[in-house]
Scaffold this motif. Structure first.
Motif, PDB file in Angstrom:
ATOM      1  N   PRO A  46      48.302  90.640  12.070  1.00  0.00           N
ATOM      2  CA  PRO A  46      48.847  91.956  12.412  1.00  0.00           C
ATOM      3  C   PRO A  46      49.288  92.707  11.161  1.00  0.00           C
ATOM      4  O   PRO A  46      49.955  92.149  10.294  1.00  0.00           O
ATOM      5  CB  PRO A  46      50.058  91.605  13.287  1.00  0.00           C
ATOM      6  N   LYS A  47      48.884  93.972  11.075  1.00  0.00           N
ATOM      7  CA  LYS A  47      49.198  94.770   9.890  1.00  0.00           C
ATOM      8  C   LYS A  47      50.192  95.878  10.204  1.00  0.00           C
ATOM      9  O   LYS A  47      51.136  96.097   9.464  1.00  0.00           O
ATOM     10  CB  LYS A  47      47.912  95.368   9.302  1.00  0.00           C
ATOM     11  N   THR A  48      49.972  96.609  11.287  1.00  0.00           N
ATOM     12  CA  THR A  48      50.857  97.713  11.630  1.00  0.00           C
ATOM     13  C   THR A  48      52.062  97.201  12.415  1.00  0.00           C
ATOM     14  O   THR A  48      52.063  96.082  12.932  1.00  0.00           O
ATOM     15  CB  THR A  48      50.115  98.757  12.475  1.00  0.00           C
ATOM     16  N   GLU A  49      53.093  98.030  12.509  1.00  0.00           N
ATOM     17  CA  GLU A  49      54.287  97.660  13.260  1.00  0.00           C
ATOM     18  C   GLU A  49      53.939  97.417  14.726  1.00  0.00           C
ATOM     19  O   GLU A  49      54.447  96.475  15.352  1.00  0.00           O
ATOM     20  CB  GLU A  49      55.336  98.776  13.141  1.00  0.00           C
ATOM     21  N   ALA A  50      53.068  98.246  15.285  1.00  0.00           N
ATOM     22  CA  ALA A  50      52.664  98.060  16.678  1.00  0.00           C
ATOM     23  C   ALA A  50      51.987  96.706  16.876  1.00  0.00           C
ATOM     24  O   ALA A  50      52.273  95.984  17.837  1.00  0.00           O
ATOM     25  CB  ALA A  50      51.730  99.190  17.114  1.00  0.00           C
ATOM     26  N   GLU A  51      51.087  96.352  15.968  1.00  0.00           N
ATOM     27  CA  GLU A  51      50.386  95.070  16.064  1.00  0.00           C
ATOM     28  C   GLU A  51      51.359  93.901  15.947  1.00  0.00           C
ATOM     29  O   GLU A  51      51.222  92.889  16.642  1.00  0.00           O
ATOM     30  CB  GLU A  51      49.306  94.987  14.989  1.00  0.00           C
ATOM     31  N   LYS A  52      52.329  94.026  15.050  1.00  0.00           N
ATOM     32  CA  LYS A  52      53.317  92.959  14.865  1.00  0.00           C
ATOM     33  C   LYS A  52      54.162  92.774  16.121  1.00  0.00           C
ATOM     34  O   LYS A  52      54.450  91.644  16.531  1.00  0.00           O
ATOM     35  CB  LYS A  52      54.214  93.278  13.670  1.00  0.00           C
ATOM     36  N   LEU A  53      54.574  93.887  16.725  1.00  0.00           N
ATOM     37  CA  LEU A  53      55.411  93.806  17.922  1.00  0.00           C
ATOM     38  C   LEU A  53      54.623  93.299  19.121  1.00  0.00           C
ATOM     39  O   LEU A  53      55.155  92.562  19.961  1.00  0.00           O
ATOM     40  CB  LEU A  53      56.027  95.175  18.222  1.00  0.00           C
ATOM     41  N   ILE A  54      53.371  93.692  19.218  1.00  0.00           N
ATOM     42  CA  ILE A  54      52.519  93.203  20.306  1.00  0.00           C
ATOM     43  C   ILE A  54      52.295  91.704  20.172  1.00  0.00           C
ATOM     44  O   ILE A  54      52.228  90.967  21.162  1.00  0.00           O
ATOM     45  CB  ILE A  54      51.159  93.950  20.305  1.00  0.00           C
ATOM     46  N   ALA A  55      52.187  91.233  18.928  1.00  0.00           N
ATOM     47  CA  ALA A  55      51.904  89.813  18.676  1.00  0.00           C
ATOM     48  C   ALA A  55      53.132  88.922  18.860  1.00  0.00           C
ATOM     49  O   ALA A  55      52.986  87.692  18.914  1.00  0.00           O
ATOM     50  CB  ALA A  55      51.355  89.640  17.260  1.00  0.00           C
ATOM     51  N   LYS A  56      54.328  89.493  18.981  1.00  0.00           N
ATOM     52  CA  LYS A  56      55.532  88.681  19.113  1.00  0.00           C
ATOM     53  C   LYS A  56      55.512  87.880  20.411  1.00  0.00           C
ATOM     54  O   LYS A  56      55.226  88.419  21.478  1.00  0.00           O
ATOM     55  CB  LYS A  56      56.791  89.556  19.084  1.00  0.00           C
ATOM     56  N   ASP A  57      55.810  86.618  20.313  1.00  0.00           N
ATOM     57  CA  ASP A  57      55.885  85.744  21.481  1.00  0.00           C
ATOM     58  C   ASP A  57      57.337  85.728  21.958  1.00  0.00           C
ATOM     59  O   ASP A  57      58.138  84.922  21.494  1.00  0.00           O
ATOM     60  CB  ASP A  57      55.413  84.330  21.123  1.00  0.00           C
ATOM     61  N   LEU A  58      57.666  86.608  22.887  1.00  0.00           N
ATOM     62  CA  LEU A  58      59.048  86.727  23.336  1.00  0.00           C
ATOM     63  C   LEU A  58      59.475  85.557  24.215  1.00  0.00           C
ATOM     64  O   LEU A  58      60.675  85.297  24.372  1.00  0.00           O
ATOM     65  CB  LEU A  58      59.239  88.047  24.092  1.00  0.00           C
ATOM     66  N   GLU A  59      58.526  84.863  24.797  1.00  0.00           N
ATOM     67  CA  GLU A  59      58.886  83.695  25.598  1.00  0.00           C
ATOM     68  C   GLU A  59      59.340  82.550  24.702  1.00  0.00           C
ATOM     69  O   GLU A  59      60.285  81.831  25.012  1.00  0.00           O
ATOM     70  CB  GLU A  59      57.701  83.262  26.459  1.00  0.00           C
ATOM     71  N   ALA A  60      58.672  82.386  23.576  1.00  0.00           N
ATOM     72  CA  ALA A  60      59.002  81.296  22.658  1.00  0.00           C
ATOM     73  C   ALA A  60      60.094  81.685  21.672  1.00  0.00           C
ATOM     74  O   ALA A  60      60.859  80.832  21.230  1.00  0.00           O
ATOM     75  CB  ALA A  60      57.752  80.861  21.892  1.00  0.00           C
ATOM     76  N   GLY A  61      60.187  82.968  21.333  1.00  0.00           N
ATOM     77  CA  GLY A  61      61.150  83.403  20.317  1.00  0.00           C
ATOM     78  C   GLY A  61      62.028  84.541  20.779  1.00  0.00           C
ATOM     79  O   GLY A  61      62.168  85.541  20.067  1.00  0.00           O
ATOM     80  N   TYR A  62      62.630  84.412  21.977  1.00  0.00           N
ATOM     81  CA  TYR A  62      63.481  85.484  22.494  1.00  0.00           C
ATOM     82  C   TYR A  62      64.799  85.499  21.727  1.00  0.00           C
ATOM     83  O   TYR A  62      65.332  84.446  21.351  1.00  0.00           O
ATOM     84  CB  TYR A  62      63.744  85.262  23.983  1.00  0.00           C
ATOM     85  N   PRO A  63      65.357  86.703  21.460  1.00  0.00           N
ATOM     86  CA  PRO A  63      66.619  86.813  20.710  1.00  0.00           C
ATOM     87  C   PRO A  63      67.750  86.016  21.368  1.00  0.00           C
ATOM     88  O   PRO A  63      67.844  85.958  22.599  1.00  0.00           O
ATOM     89  CB  PRO A  63      66.910  88.315  20.741  1.00  0.00           C
ATOM     90  N   ASP A  64      68.630  85.448  20.542  1.00  0.00           N
ATOM     91  CA  ASP A  64      69.677  84.564  21.048  1.00  0.00           C
ATOM     92  C   ASP A  64      70.921  85.299  21.532  1.00  0.00           C
ATOM     93  O   ASP A  64      71.622  84.811  22.417  1.00  0.00           O
ATOM     94  CB  ASP A  64      70.096  83.571  19.948  1.00  0.00           C
ATOM     95  N   THR A  65      71.223  86.455  20.934  1.00  0.00           N
ATOM     96  CA  THR A  65      72.480  87.144  21.234  1.00  0.00           C
ATOM     97  C   THR A  65      72.224  88.547  21.773  1.00  0.00           C
ATOM     98  O   THR A  65      71.138  89.117  21.567  1.00  0.00           O
ATOM     99  CB  THR A  65      73.342  87.252  19.965  1.00  0.00           C
ATOM    100  N   PRO A  66      73.209  89.137  22.459  1.00  0.00           N
ATOM    101  CA  PRO A  66      73.059  90.519  22.921  1.00  0.00           C
ATOM    102  C   PRO A  66      72.732  91.494  21.787  1.00  0.00           C
ATOM    103  O   PRO A  66      71.900  92.395  21.949  1.00  0.00           O
ATOM    104  CB  PRO A  66      74.423  90.823  23.548  1.00  0.00           C
ATOM    105  N   ALA A  67      73.377  91.313  20.625  1.00  0.00           N
ATOM    106  CA  ALA A  67      73.125  92.210  19.492  1.00  0.00           C
ATOM    107  C   ALA A  67      71.687  92.089  19.010  1.00  0.00           C
ATOM    108  O   ALA A  67      71.047  93.098  18.686  1.00  0.00           O
ATOM    109  CB  ALA A  67      74.090  91.891  18.347  1.00  0.00           C
ATOM    110  N   GLU A  68      71.154  90.862  18.970  1.00  0.00           N
ATOM    111  CA  GLU A  68      69.776  90.667  18.533  1.00  0.00           C
ATOM    112  C   GLU A  68      68.803  91.268  19.540  1.00  0.00           C
ATOM    113  O   GLU A  68      67.750  91.793  19.165  1.00  0.00           O
ATOM    114  CB  GLU A  68      69.493  89.175  18.340  1.00  0.00           C
TER     115      GLU A  68
END
Length: 205
Positions: A46-68
């Motif tokens: 992924p090169k662009t910000e959109a590609e990076k965000l689309i590629a994020k695995d939120l199931e495996a790497g969901y933020p730990d805190t409300p602020a995150e």
């Protein structure tokens, strides 16, 4: 005897040349394959910000805190509202965004209806030459924790700094997050009274 030695020496030279050629061909083939693999991996990175965000695995790497969670929410909104996205990218980013919704909020916002409304808001936002410059959220002791209907909730504020045709404005939104299956999900949010008059990033359907 001399002829035999000369013949053997000649054969050895031929043998060395043949081996050298074969090794050269093998190395050339190896480097070609490695180069092709590197190019392929580069194309998939992924090169662009959109590609990076689309590629994020939120199931495996969901933020730990409300602020995150809020920081990631701001990052997604900044990308969605500022970028010239393809229809496919827009749809995939919306799906990622909805993964931060609580089950209650998801039930109140059908994806198709939300997509139509959000698209209209983005068009208006970009049509006004507006741009999300930055965003920030409450952290640490600024985050309030309460129990609501036997559910653990977090209350915090997210702000956007927005550039417009005639200057800048600050937009504030109040969020309530609820803990579902160990993850902080967005239960609801609304614009704060401190906000100025501007197009507000708002994903409510």
């Amino acid at each position: 005897m001399a002829k035999r030695k000369k013949s053997q020496a000649g054969n050895l030279v031929v043998y060395v040349i043949v081996i050298s050629v074969l090794v050269g061909v093998a190395l050339a083939g190896y480097y070609k394959i490695m180069k092709r693999q590197q190019v392929s991996e580069s194309d998939q990175t992924p090169k662009t910000e959109a590609e990076k965000l689309i590629a994020k695995d939120l199931e495996a790497g969901y933020p730990d805190t409300p602020a995150e969670v809020m920081k990631l929410w701001g990052r997604y909104n900044q990308c969605i509202y500022n970028s010239g996205l393809t229809d496919e990218q827009y749809g995939l980013l919306l799906k990622q965004l909805r993964m931060m919704y609580s089950s209650d909020l998801l039930s109140q916002n059908k994806e198709e209806d939300q997509s139509i409304k959000l698209k209209a808001e983005i068009d208006e936002f970009q049509g006004n030459k507006s741009k999300i410059v930055s965003y920030s959220t409450d952290t640490g002791k600024s985050v309030q924790y309460k129990t609501l209907n036997n559910r653990e909730c977090a209350y915090l504020k997210l702000s956007y700094f927005i550039s417009q045709k005639n200057g800048y404005s600050q937009v504030y939104e109040d969020f309530i997050l609820v803990k579902e299956d160990g993850a902080w999900k967005i239960l609801g949010f609304k614009m704060d009274n401190e906000s100025g008059e501007t197009s507000v990033p708002d994903n409510k359907g």
